[in-house]
Structures are given as C-alpha cells and as structure tokens.
Design an enzyme around this catalytic site. Structure first.
Site, PDB file in Angstrom:
ATOM      1  N   GLY A 193       0.808  -1.124  -0.044  1.00 49.61           N
ATOM      2  CA  GLY A 193      -0.024  -0.018   0.046  1.00 49.61           C
ATOM      3  C   GLY A 193       1.035   1.277   0.004  1.00 49.61           C
TER       4      GLY A 193
ATOM      5  N   LYS B 259      -2.637 -16.620 -10.111  1.00 48.22           N
ATOM      6  CA  LYS B 259      -1.869 -15.916  -9.081  1.00 48.22           C
ATOM      7  C   LYS B 259      -2.040 -16.831  -7.656  1.00 48.22           C
ATOM      8  CE  LYS B 259       0.194 -12.632  -6.458  1.00 48.22           C
ATOM      9  NZ  LYS B 259      -0.334 -11.656  -5.583  1.00 48.22           N
TER      10      LYS B 259
ATOM     11  N   ASN C  54      12.550 -10.277  -3.144  1.00 50.45           N
ATOM     12  CA  ASN C  54      11.488  -9.926  -2.191  1.00 50.45           C
ATOM     13  C   ASN C  54      11.430 -10.963  -1.363  1.00 50.45           C
ATOM     14  OD1 ASN C  54       9.514  -8.041  -1.537  1.00 50.45           O
ATOM     15  ND2 ASN C  54       7.868  -9.497  -2.129  1.00 50.45           N
TER      16      ASN C  54
ATOM     17  N   GLU D  93      -1.826 -14.511   5.706  1.00 49.51           N
ATOM     18  CA  GLU D  93      -2.848 -15.038   4.693  1.00 49.51           C
ATOM     19  C   GLU D  93      -3.122 -16.516   4.247  1.00 49.51           C
ATOM     20  OE1 GLU D  93      -3.640 -10.706   2.320  1.00 49.51           O
ATOM     21  OE2 GLU D  93      -1.988 -12.219   1.609  1.00 49.51           O
TER      22      GLU D  93
ATOM     23  N   ASN E 182      -4.517 -11.253  -2.016  1.00 50.01           N
ATOM     24  CA  ASN E 182      -4.029 -12.474  -2.420  1.00 50.01           C
ATOM     25  C   ASN E 182      -5.202 -13.495  -2.074  1.00 50.01           C
ATOM     26  OD1 ASN E 182      -1.431 -11.946  -3.422  1.00 50.01           O
ATOM     27  ND2 ASN E 182      -0.533 -12.228  -1.226  1.00 50.01           N
TER      28      ASN E 182
ATOM     29  N   ASN F 249       0.860 -17.973  -5.178  1.00 50.50           N
ATOM     30  CA  ASN F 249       1.110 -17.906  -3.752  1.00 50.50           C
ATOM     31  C   ASN F 249       1.099 -19.168  -3.101  1.00 50.50           C
ATOM     32  OD1 ASN F 249      -0.786 -14.889  -4.564  1.00 50.50           O
ATOM     33  ND2 ASN F 249       1.299 -14.586  -3.523  1.00 50.50           N
TER      34      ASN F 249
HETATM   35  O1  KPL Z   1       2.060 -12.000  -3.943  1.00 41.64           O
HETATM   36  C1  KPL Z   1       3.214 -12.067  -3.582  1.00 41.64           C
HETATM   37  C2  KPL Z   1       3.341 -11.951  -2.040  1.00 41.64           C
HETATM   38  O2  KPL Z   1       4.564 -12.029  -1.735  1.00 41.64           O
HETATM   39  O3  KPL Z   1       2.316 -12.074  -1.369  1.00 41.64           O
HETATM   40  C3  KPL Z   1       4.285 -12.221  -4.535  1.00 41.64           C
HETATM   41  C4  KPL Z   1       3.856 -11.918  -6.012  1.00 41.64           C
HETATM   42  C5  KPL Z   1       4.811 -13.888  -4.299  1.00 41.64           C
HETATM   43  C6  KPL Z   1       5.573 -11.360  -4.349  1.00 41.64           C
HETATM   44  O4  KPL Z   1       6.261 -11.650  -3.206  1.00 41.64           O
END
Ligand code: KPL
Length: 317
Positions: free
Chosen positions: A12, A192, A259, A274, A101, A196
C-alpha cells in the site's frame, strides 16, 4: 485526485508513493509508528536509488473523509473490519481497489461496506491481481523489490474512463504501474493463487527470498504445493497445464527474486498471515471435490504454529 490508501503496509505504501509522485493527494492510513514516521519525514522508497516522497499519513481515519478513490491494501484477515471503517469514514462511496491474495473474501467485504452504509457496494469494488512486490524495511521505509503488474477485470462493455475499473486503469498506469485488463479475470485470480500457494508458505517457513525457489531444496517443496493447487484449480473448473503453472511460478520467483514474500514478512513481524485465504481456502475447496492436499495441509499447519509462536515473541515496532 484525492486517494486514500487504507492499510498502508509495504504494498500500500509503495502504491501510495507512486500515486503521490504522479500528482495525486494521497492519504496513507497505516499503523501508528509507520504513519508517524511518514508524516514527520516522508516515505522513503528504496530501489536502486532512494527517494523520499512527501504524503499525508494517519493511523486514525477521520470521521468525514473526502476522497475520490480508495485502495484497500490490508491483508485478507483485516478486510471486513477495514472495509467497514472505511465506508463509515468516507462521505460517499468511491471506487475501491482490492488487490488481495487468495480467494473467498469478496462477500465479506461487500457485507462490511453495506454495514458501513454503502448501497450496492459491488458497483464500487474493483478486485485486482497484483504481482508488484514490495518489502517492508522499517517505519517510514519500504523497498520496491522487483517488477510485476496489476490485472483488472475487463468490463463486459469497454470501461469508460469514469467507471471504477477505467479510473484505476488510468491512474495506476499514469503512476507507472504496468496495468492490464483481462477478460477471464477469475482465471487470473487462480493463476496468482497457484503461485502464492507455492511461493508464500515455503519462503515463510524457510525464511528465504522468493528467488531461492529457483533452487533446491526449496524448489521441490514449492512444486509439490503447486501440483496440489493445480489439481484443485482443475477440480474447480480452471484448467492450467503443469508447464504453464511452473512457467508462472518461475517467472514470478525470478521477477521478485529479492523480495521477501508477504507471508514471510508477516511472520517476521509476528503478525497473522494470509494462510487461510491461500492454502486454507485451497484445502477447503479441494475437500469439497473429494481431494486431500497433504503437503498444503501440512505446511498450512506449520505456518499456523509459527504464527502462534512468533506472536508470543516481543515484537519490533
Ligand atoms: O504476491 C506475492 C506475495 O508476496 O504475497 C508475490 C507475488 C509472491 C511477491 O512476493
């Protein structure tokens, strides 16, 4: 435009920063320590370089908030209460982006917005599939951790610039995000979800960035979860080939290699994850089709245990 970002964590805040840089008046609604740091010093966005973006931030929604659009970037487990508070605070319904997600939360958001006074909330809600990664560094500091895109549902008729989808398509693109509207949006939500379901629990348990899933032993663990998710997707009527699903996984792991997944960041910070809207939802939907997802069930259990354990640890602010 006046844009409120409700639940400004890593993603965000990054979205808020880019929108502010594009000339919008952005208000971040964030946890107190983050809001205070941003209000005092601006938001620092690290990339290859470091930029400080000036924007408003608060931890308390004002009673009569005036905005033209909202981004609801809280995690799925916070959605009902955050959407209710947002609806109560805004002076009128506004186009609201939902880039979460997982599956199974839209009905609860609709009910919460209705409870907050919105008539026909579905007309304002814009679900989005986001793969733009961001990492939380410290209060007031986030990192843009790779590349991704935002997918929006294509309206049956071409969206007009004033429609909620058309509005987000325009403002996000102008702010520099790659945006695509897709006809088969549900399929993209599942695409997606497959990624995830494989990336998030493995990176969270192993404590590694996404790029490590391109190597063993994390790769085999992720592929086992991906195959279970794939069986569930097919049972639910979304047919992806295994080659396609593995290619998606590799592409996103590569693009977000640096990341730390959102689930790993949540565990790091002793927060709920989540897991229910990702692996939990898959296990439940699979069971409805007589399928048992052994690996997914086991890793979801382990994540739940870790959440309980890390919540007991003293937390960094
Ligand atoms: O959606 C993601 C998350 O971390 O929740 C990804 C795309 C895997 C990026 O880290």
């Amino acid at each position: 435009m006046k844009i409120v970002v409700m639940g400004a964590g890593a993603v965000g805040s990054l979205f808020g920063a880019r929108l502010a840089e594009a000339g919008h008046a952005v208000l971040l609604v964030a946890r107190p320590e983050h809001a205070a740091a941003v209000a005092a010093h601006g938001l620092t966005v690290r990339n290859r370089t470091e930029t400080v973006v000036r924007l408003s931030a608060t931890s308390e929604l004002p009673p009569h908030l005036v905005a033209d659009a909202a981004l609801l970037t809280v995690k799925t487990f916070d959605l009902p209460s955050a959407s209710h508070r947002l609806a109560r605070s805004l002076d009128r319904p506004v186009p609201t982006l939902l880039p979460q997600n997982g599956l199974g939360f839209e009905e609860a958001v609709r009910a919460s917005l209705t409870g907050g006074g919105w008539v026909d909330p579905a007309a304002w809600m814009v679900p989005a599939v986001n793969t733009v990664p961001a990492t939380w560094i410290a209060p007031g500091v986030v990192r843009a951790a790779g590349t991704g895109e935002v997918l929006l549902p294509q309206a049956a008729d071409p969206p007009t610039p004033g429609s909620p989808v058309g509005l987000f398509e325009r403002v996000l693109r102008e702010a520099g995000f790659p945006v695509r509207t897709v006809a088969e949006f549900d399929r993209e939500v599942w695409r997606k979800l497959l990624v995830n379901a494989a990336i998030n629990p493995v990176t969270a348990i192993r404590g590694v960035p996404n790029g490590r899933l391109l190597r063993e032993p994390e790769r085999s663990e992720a592929l086992a979860l991906l195959r279970e998710a794939l069986r569930t997707a097919r049972a639910c009527g979304h047919d992806f080939s295994e080659t396609e699903a593995i290619a998606d996984l590799d592409r996103i792991a590569q693009a977000t290699a640096e990341n730390r997944s959102s689930m790993l960041q949540d565990l790091d910070r002793g927060r709920p994850t989540e897991i229910e809207s990702i692996s939990g939802e898959l296990v439940r939907r699979a069971a409805a089709h007589g399928l048992d997802l052994t690996a997914t069930r086991a890793i979801a259990e382990e994540i739940r245990r870790r959440v309980v354990r890390s919540a007991r640890r003293p937390q960094p602010s």
